[in-house]
Each structure stands twice: as structure tokens, then as C-alpha cells.
Design an enzyme around this catalytic site. Sequence first.
Site, PDB file in Angstrom:
ATOM      1  CG  HIS A   1      35.520  45.762  30.144  1.00  0.00           C
ATOM      2  ND1 HIS A   1      36.074  46.353  31.248  1.00  0.00           N
ATOM      3  CD2 HIS A   1      35.808  44.543  30.026  1.00  0.00           C
ATOM      4  CE1 HIS A   1      36.715  45.549  31.756  1.00  0.00           C
ATOM      5  NE2 HIS A   1      36.537  44.397  31.166  1.00  0.00           N
TER       6      HIS A   1
ATOM      7  CE1 TYR B   1      36.195  46.305  34.851  1.00  0.00           C
ATOM      8  CE2 TYR B   1      33.860  46.092  34.056  1.00  0.00           C
ATOM      9  CZ  TYR B   1      35.261  45.599  34.464  1.00  0.00           C
ATOM     10  OH  TYR B   1      35.106  44.078  34.222  1.00  0.00           O
TER      11      TYR B   1
ATOM     12  CD1 TRP C   1      42.786  42.761  30.617  1.00  0.00           C
ATOM     13  CD2 TRP C   1      42.308  44.515  29.497  1.00  0.00           C
ATOM     14  NE1 TRP C   1      41.363  43.052  30.903  1.00  0.00           N
ATOM     15  CE2 TRP C   1      41.111  44.061  30.058  1.00  0.00           C
ATOM     16  CE3 TRP C   1      42.418  45.599  28.410  1.00  0.00           C
ATOM     17  CZ2 TRP C   1      39.725  44.670  29.768  1.00  0.00           C
ATOM     18  CZ3 TRP C   1      41.125  46.300  28.177  1.00  0.00           C
ATOM     19  CH2 TRP C   1      39.640  45.914  29.022  1.00  0.00           C
TER      20      TRP C   1
END
Length: 103
Positions: A22, A18, A75
Amino acid sequence: MQKIALHTRLKPGKEAEYESVHAAISDELDAAMRAAGVHHWDIWRSGRELFHVVEVDDYQATRKELATNPVNIAWQAVMAELLEVEDDYSGNDMGLAKVWELP
């Protein structure tokens, strides 16, 4: 402008992935979010728990607009692999309820 707090949860073992995803979002996603009225978005993580603060013109309108945006749909498919997702992007939620603030 609205300030909305959100909570999401990572699937077990997805913390590093994650954060990697990001590290930088695409220019297309950035543009889509800004065009939908997002001014600022912060995310904090504690273990698998994610806490977001979003500054947006109209949160429900933003959610509805992003629900049909192809860049955001792609996304969200990536996020669905990382998050315990129960979100239909209906735009009907208002995030977390504010309990208190220090004026």
C-alpha cells in the site's frame, strides 16, 4: 455521498507486506476506483486489524462495478494473499453499522 466504514483482518505475519503493497497503488487502480465513484479511502491498522473509511457516491454500485474490473480483480488477488478474505464483491453489504458520533 456516502461515508462507509469497513473492517478487514490481515493473515498472521502479513503486516509489513501489506504496508509495503500500500505504499503506492498503481495509477490504473486509482483510476478504476475513482471511475467507480470512490472519492477518498483511508486505512488504519492496529496489529492485524484494518479499519477503512471510504467516501463514495454509491457504495453498492461501486462494489458491483469493481467486481468486474480487471485491474481490481488483479488487486484483489494480491489482497487475498494478505487478508483473511470472505468477500464476494456482491455489493450487498453496507460496511460497519454506525453506533454513535459527536455532532
